[in-house]
Each structure stands twice: as C-alpha cells, then as structure tokens.
Design an enzyme around this catalytic site. Structure first.
Site, PDB file in Angstrom:
ATOM      1  N   HIS A   9      -3.236   7.197   1.833  1.00 57.66           N
ATOM      2  CA  HIS A   9      -3.731   5.671   1.304  1.00 57.66           C
ATOM      3  C   HIS A   9      -5.373   5.802   2.313  1.00 57.66           C
ATOM      4  O   HIS A   9      -5.281   5.227   3.279  1.00 57.66           O
ATOM      5  CB  HIS A   9      -2.854   4.805   2.188  1.00 57.66           C
ATOM      6  CG  HIS A   9      -3.400   3.399   1.540  1.00 57.66           C
ATOM      7  ND1 HIS A   9      -3.891   2.986   0.715  1.00 57.66           N
ATOM      8  CD2 HIS A   9      -3.047   1.924   2.860  1.00 57.66           C
ATOM      9  CE1 HIS A   9      -4.002   1.312   0.866  1.00 57.66           C
ATOM     10  NE2 HIS A   9      -3.810   1.089   1.877  1.00 57.66           N
TER      11      HIS A   9
ATOM     12  N   ASN B 144     -10.504  -0.508  -0.125  1.00 58.36           N
ATOM     13  CA  ASN B 144      -8.991   0.335  -0.478  1.00 58.36           C
ATOM     14  C   ASN B 144      -7.852  -1.221  -1.309  1.00 58.36           C
ATOM     15  O   ASN B 144      -8.687  -1.684  -1.932  1.00 58.36           O
ATOM     16  CB  ASN B 144      -8.511  -0.945   0.673  1.00 58.36           C
ATOM     17  CG  ASN B 144      -6.662  -1.309   1.132  1.00 58.36           C
ATOM     18  OD1 ASN B 144      -6.215  -1.092   0.293  1.00 58.36           O
ATOM     19  ND2 ASN B 144      -6.568  -1.096   2.315  1.00 58.36           N
TER      20      ASN B 144
ATOM     21  N   CYS C  96       0.724  -1.299   0.071  1.00 58.84           N
ATOM     22  CA  CYS C  96       0.215   0.238   0.463  1.00 58.84           C
ATOM     23  C   CYS C  96       1.152   1.621  -0.033  1.00 58.84           C
ATOM     24  O   CYS C  96       0.506   2.200  -0.432  1.00 58.84           O
ATOM     25  CB  CYS C  96      -0.872  -0.103   1.270  1.00 58.84           C
ATOM     26  SG  CYS C  96      -1.611  -1.293   1.601  1.00 58.84           S
TER      27      CYS C  96
HETATM   28  O1  UT7 Z   1      -4.448  -1.543   3.253  1.00 58.92           O
HETATM   29  C1  UT7 Z   1      -3.243  -1.957   4.006  1.00 58.92           C
HETATM   30  C2  UT7 Z   1      -3.227  -1.559   5.643  1.00 58.92           C
HETATM   31  N1  UT7 Z   1      -4.484  -1.847   6.409  1.00 58.92           N
HETATM   32  C3  UT7 Z   1      -5.227  -1.626   7.448  1.00 58.92           C
HETATM   33  O2  UT7 Z   1      -4.734  -0.404   7.779  1.00 58.92           O
HETATM   34  C4  UT7 Z   1      -6.266  -2.257   7.565  1.00 58.92           C
HETATM   35  C5  UT7 Z   1      -6.222  -2.114   9.161  1.00 58.92           C
HETATM   36  N2  UT7 Z   1      -7.107  -2.507  10.089  1.00 58.92           N
HETATM   37  C6  UT7 Z   1      -8.578  -1.981   9.536  1.00 58.92           C
HETATM   38  O3  UT7 Z   1      -8.635  -1.226   9.463  1.00 58.92           O
HETATM   39  C7  UT7 Z   1      -9.757  -3.111  11.122  1.00 58.92           C
HETATM   40  O4  UT7 Z   1      -9.044  -3.419  12.386  1.00 58.92           O
HETATM   41  C8  UT7 Z   1     -10.525  -3.767   9.906  1.00 58.92           C
HETATM   42  C9  UT7 Z   1     -11.676  -2.399   9.528  1.00 58.92           C
HETATM   43  C10 UT7 Z   1      -9.980  -4.754   9.798  1.00 58.92           C
HETATM   44  C11 UT7 Z   1     -11.560  -4.796  10.679  1.00 58.92           C
HETATM   45  O5  UT7 Z   1     -12.167  -3.607  12.175  1.00 58.92           O
HETATM   46  P1  UT7 Z   1     -12.169  -3.904  13.340  1.00 58.92           P
HETATM   47  O6  UT7 Z   1     -13.099  -2.724  14.213  1.00 58.92           O
HETATM   48  O7  UT7 Z   1     -10.836  -3.730  14.072  1.00 58.92           O
HETATM   49  O8  UT7 Z   1     -12.811  -5.266  13.526  1.00 58.92           O
HETATM   50  P2  UT7 Z   1     -12.124  -6.586  14.142  1.00 58.92           P
HETATM   51  O9  UT7 Z   1     -11.596  -6.991  12.975  1.00 58.92           O
HETATM   52  O10 UT7 Z   1     -11.848  -5.800  16.081  1.00 58.92           O
HETATM   53  O11 UT7 Z   1     -13.427  -7.329  13.953  1.00 58.92           O
HETATM   54  C12 UT7 Z   1     -15.248  -6.778  14.729  1.00 58.92           C
HETATM   55  C13 UT7 Z   1     -16.101  -7.979  15.452  1.00 58.92           C
HETATM   56  C14 UT7 Z   1     -15.518  -9.468  15.590  1.00 58.92           C
HETATM   57  O12 UT7 Z   1     -16.173  -9.912  15.643  1.00 58.92           O
HETATM   58  P3  UT7 Z   1     -16.487 -10.243  17.051  1.00 58.92           P
HETATM   59  O13 UT7 Z   1     -15.263 -11.764  17.865  1.00 58.92           O
HETATM   60  O14 UT7 Z   1     -16.598  -9.214  18.346  1.00 58.92           O
HETATM   61  O15 UT7 Z   1     -17.572 -11.425  17.281  1.00 58.92           O
HETATM   62  C15 UT7 Z   1     -15.308 -10.032  13.464  1.00 58.92           C
HETATM   63  O16 UT7 Z   1     -15.831 -11.473  13.742  1.00 58.92           O
HETATM   64  O17 UT7 Z   1     -16.358  -8.357  13.651  1.00 58.92           O
HETATM   65  C16 UT7 Z   1     -16.449  -9.217  13.165  1.00 58.92           C
HETATM   66  N3  UT7 Z   1     -16.097  -9.223  11.501  1.00 58.92           N
HETATM   67  C17 UT7 Z   1     -17.333  -8.989  10.652  1.00 58.92           C
HETATM   68  N4  UT7 Z   1     -18.985  -8.698  11.160  1.00 58.92           N
HETATM   69  C18 UT7 Z   1     -19.546  -7.907   9.796  1.00 58.92           C
HETATM   70  C19 UT7 Z   1     -15.376  -8.790  10.822  1.00 58.92           C
HETATM   71  N5  UT7 Z   1     -15.853  -8.440  10.078  1.00 58.92           N
HETATM   72  C20 UT7 Z   1     -16.410  -8.511   9.633  1.00 58.92           C
HETATM   73  C21 UT7 Z   1     -17.275  -8.198   8.474  1.00 58.92           C
HETATM   74  N6  UT7 Z   1     -18.737  -8.554   8.780  1.00 58.92           N
HETATM   75  N7  UT7 Z   1     -17.262  -7.988   7.016  1.00 58.92           N
END
Ligand code: UT7
Length: 332
Positions: free
Chosen positions: A259, A289, A111
């Site tokens: 980005h 992204n 990225c």
């Molecule tokens: O381009 C390269 C750089 N990349 C980045 O900068 C990405 C950085 N990270 C992020 O933007 C965020 O961490 C994400 C958008 C990827 C994820 O957001 P988050 O707030 O960190 O969510 P999480 O991974 O902590 O997941 C929270 C909950 C989980 O459920 P439980 O364990 O709380 O029950 C996941 O299983 O959300 C669930 N979950 C989803 N639910 C519905 C994960 N993906 C999804 C989904 N739809 N697509």
C-alpha cells in the site's frame, strides 16, 4: 485447484494536481510533501466517480484477462468512498459491465480493502462456489478530505484498480506429480478496532425526527505519527507471517507490492525484512495515497510494464484504517 490473478486494469482521473498547485491552497510546499512522503502529484476527480473509475478499471482487467463480463460470477469492490450508500459500487460496476450473472457487494477495510476483497473472493472460489471473480479497489478520497487541513489533504488521491481472479486448470510441477501450481499461495489479515480512531472519517450523524440537526460534513482525521508507528511495526510482521504460511523465504520474493502511503514506511519495511528497496515498486510520486486502490493500481502498472512473469513470487500488502492489515503471497 489453482486460483490465479489472470488480468489487471486501472483507471485514474484525468486531472493531475501537483504539490506546487496544492501549495497555493494550503500552507505547504513541494519540498515538505516530497521529502516526508515521496508524493509529487495526485489524480483528482473532475466528473469521474468511484463507480465510473471502478467500471473502467474492471473492464480493462477483463480485457487483459480475455474474459467476457458475462462469465463473471462475483464482483467485490473495496471502497470507503462509494457514490451511494446503496446500491453498492459493485452493483454499479455490474450494471456498467453487463455482468448479469454476477453477485456483487462492497467491502470496507480502508487501505487494506483490496487485500480483504481478494481474500474474500479467493475463499468463494476455493470453496467451489464460483470460477471467476472481479476484485476492485476504488476511491474518490478527494470527497472526504478537508482541503483546509494541510496535514491530510496533501496525502490522498483518487483512482481505481482491478484484478480478475480465476480458477485455472490444475498444472503439473516438480516430480511430475499433479500439484497446485502457483497462483494465490497464502494470506494473512487482521484488525485492531481498539486503535481505530487514529484514522477515521465519521458517517452520517443522527437524523432525529423531532430535532432539526444541521448536516455536518465529516472529513478524514488522522494521527499521522500513530498510524506511521502502527505501519512500520505491523507490516513487516504481517509479511513475515504470510511468508511462513507460504513456506517462502523473503529472498525468493521478486516484488513487494505495498500500500502506497509513505515512501518512508516502505523503506522501513524493506529494511526490517532485509530486502533490497528495488524490490518495492512505487506509484506514490504520481498517485499519492489512493487507499484501497493503491495496490491494484500499482499491480496493473507493473503488469503492463511486463514486470510480472509467470512463476515469479510476489507479496501484496495493505494497511491502514480500522486499524487493519492484510498480506498475500502470489505466484504469478
Ligand atoms: O493510508 C493509511 C495509512 N496512512 C499512513 O500510513 C500515514 C502514516 N503517517 C505518515 O505518513 C506521516 O506521519 C505524515 C506524512 C502524515 C506526516 O509526516 P510526519 O513526519 O509525521 O510529520 P508531523 O505530522 O510530525 O508534522 C511535522 C511538522 C508539523 O509542524 P511542527 O509542529 O513541527 O511545527 C506539522 O504542522 O510538519 C507540519 N506539517 C506540514 N508542513 C507543511 C504537517 N503537514 C504539513 C504540510 N506542509 N502539508
């Protein structure tokens, strides 16, 4: 010597896939995706390739610059999703444009790729080796996304963006003394390979002569929270360093072109820099992204909307796989 971005272009696949449509493929919802990331829809290839989008974006950038393909000395494409291992995507762009006298190669910095490619092209131009470079960021991330993994597949999109970097005539400024008048003002970049596996996609595995290894496809794997923490601490620090190098205060910056990974990361960076959120344009909602392509696509959108005015200072910043980061201060 003044080295400027003199043209931009971009290319997005025709097919648009909304969050609603994705929620029929994996267990997700528009509400979750939009509230956590700022993404509403993304463009996904259906026939287009990394090379075809790169060539289209590059052609548009040359047209915007008023420069012919035969004048291009150097083509650098930043991508992690080239169509071939060899030839490089840059070589395919060269062929498609007929930029016969250019030297062409690809860069893999995920990225941050467009910024790394821009810095590399700048170094060639600054060294006096070339006058005109085409810098492209292009991805077909849909090829390496696991469409059964809701934690990653909802985030990414496909597309390409390009910029033409050109050595311009020396300008005059200030007290009439001949000086470097704007253009690329400062860079800073870095990597932390020790933490690289938090965002990874494996390449081809061993192809052993004597054992029959089945071909195992590999997909993007990400520890989202670790990458998030990396981004919200590293990006403001990188921007702070590059502003210092340029001798420019954050308040002098018209736009921060970051980005596009997550709107919450962008809001956090704005807060840490004490800059208004309005200075951080977004393409996330309609592109998702797009890794190396996100900064040049957004830059082209801004350019075509007339948001970039000669003399304005902007910051470009990329971050992600590697782990890697890179920032630049540009006077348009
Ligand atoms: O381009 C390269 C750089 N990349 C980045 O900068 C990405 C950085 N990270 C992020 O933007 C965020 O961490 C994400 C958008 C990827 C994820 O957001 P988050 O707030 O960190 O969510 P999480 O991974 O902590 O997941 C929270 C909950 C989980 O459920 P439980 O364990 O709380 O029950 C996941 O299983 O959300 C669930 N979950 C989803 N639910 C519905 C994960 N993906 C999804 C989904 N739809 N697509």
């Amino acid at each position: 010597m003044v080295i400027r971005i003199v043209g931009t272009g971009s290319s997005l696949p025709e097919q648009v896939v909304t969050n609603e449509e994705l929620s029929r493929v994996v267990d997700t919802s528009d509400e979750w995706i939009f509230s956590r990331t700022g993404i509403r829809e993304r463009h996904l290839v259906k026939g287009e390739t990394t090379a075809s989008m790169s060539a289209e974006a590059a052609g548009r950038a040359l047209c915007n610059a008023g420069i012919g393909a035969e004048e291009v000395d150097l083509i650098i494409v930043a991508t992690i999703t080239g169509d071939y291992m060899t030839p490089s995507t840059a070589c395919e762009v060269q062929a498609a444009l007929g930029a016969r006298r250019a030297a062409a190669f690809d860069i893999n910095a995920a990225c941050s790729g467009f910024l790394f490619a821009l810095h590399t092209a700048y170094a060639y131009l600054r060294a006096g080796m070339y006058k005109t470079a085409l810098v492209v960021g292009a991805e077909t991330l849909s090829k390496i996304v696991d469409w059964e993994d809701r934690s990653t597949c909802v985030l990414f999109g496909d597309g390409a963006g390009a910029a033409v970097l050109h050595v311009c005539e020396m300008g005059t400024k200030g007290n009439g003394r001949e000086e470097e008048a704007g253009g690329m003002l400062a860079f800073e970049q870095g990597t932390d390979g020790a933490r690289g596996k938090v965002l990874a996609c494996r390449g081809r595995q061993n192809n052993n002569l004597l054992e029959k290894n089945p071909f195992v496809p590999s997909y993007v794997e990400m520890d989202g929270q670790e990458v998030y923490k990396f981004a919200v601490s590293t990006v403001p620090a990188s921007i702070g360093r590059v502003l210092d190098k340029a001798g420019t205060a954050a308040g002098e910056i018209k736009y921060f072109v970051l980005h596009q990974a997550n709107v919450r990361i962008i809001q956090s960076v704005a807060k840490r820099l004490k800059a208004e959120e309005e200075k951080f344009p977004l393409s996330l909602s309609h592109c998702g992204n797009v890794s190396a392509a996100s900064v040049p696509i957004l830059l082209d959108e801004m350019n075509r909307k007339g948001m970039l005015v000669r003399g304005d200072k902007i910051v470009l910043s990329g971050f992600g796989g590697g782990l890697s980061w890179a920032s630049a201060v540009v006077e348009w």
